[in-house]
Design an enzyme around this catalytic site. Sequence first.
Site: not given
Ligand code: IPE
Ligand code: IPE
Ligand code: MG
Length: 248
Positions: A12-13, A15, A17, A25, A60, A63, A199
């Site tokens: 995660d993260g 976007g 980043w 993104r 997802n 989005r 864990e």
């Molecule tokens: C979880 O991340 C799904 C993936 C990493 C593929 P999200 O970014 O979709 O999760 P939420 O919406 O913040 O809970």
């Molecule tokens: C994880 O990164 C990738 C997917 C969920 C596909 P995000 O796209 O959720 O990034 P943030 O959480 O918006 O930073």
């Molecule tokens: Mg995310």
Amino acid sequence: MPGLQHVAIIMDGNGRWARQRGLPRIEGHRRGVSNVREILKVARDLKIRTLTLFAFSVENWQRPPEEISSLMGLLEFFLERNTRELVKNKVRLRVIGRPEELPEGVQKKLHAALEATKDFKDYVLQVALNYGSRTEVLDAVRAFSEDVAKGKADPNHLDWPLFSRYLYTDGIPDPDLLIRTSGETRISNFLLLQCAYSEMFFSPVFWPDFGRQHFIDAVESFHRRQRRFGKTGEQVTEAPTDEAALNR
Ligand code: IPE
Ligand code: IPE
Ligand code: MG
């Protein structure tokens, strides 16, 4: 590595980043995908037999369409570029989720990669694609009910080992360690049942920056913990865990 066979990661993260750097993104997703290659290498170096990566959740799809199609494009690109590497390293690819709902181009590449790696036994890369735990449970209950209707399964004999055979993860041991990057401390519908005794390791680092040393730190944290599976600490140091007790 004894005790650590399976690591699952909520990557995660991406976007955030990108946003931090004033980039779109999708640029974060691109960097995220290249980081997957790095983490695959580290996991392999540490002899972790199963790595599960959460790549796209059922949620997802909500989005923006442009982001979804870029993600699907990146997925195709990843499969195309990495199938040969997986074969070279003798890693079996596995998918959990509902891949049949993915765009056809992705399905084709997936099928080719699954076919090319299906005979490997020692290492598994399990990718969660169009995955959600609740969807997985519904699919499992549906399949079990169909078997009951056909006389192939008996509800009176339903226990955890039998039910788990209907999950997408059939045949794969539960994750020992679950890592989530980006500072969020939630599970987001990922492997809810399989992580019953995993864990947890939450890292503040965004996925594109989560490198070799961060992964090693997570693994070291895992090795400092005592897993008790419901027993007392004294019992655990005296005798190994009886797996069967977890399965009632
Ligand atoms: C979880 O991340 C799904 C993936 C990493 C593929 P999200 O970014 O979709 O999760 P939420 O919406 O913040 O809970
Ligand atoms: C994880 O990164 C990738 C997917 C969920 C596909 P995000 O796209 O959720 O990034 P943030 O959480 O918006 O930073
Ligand atoms: Mg995310």
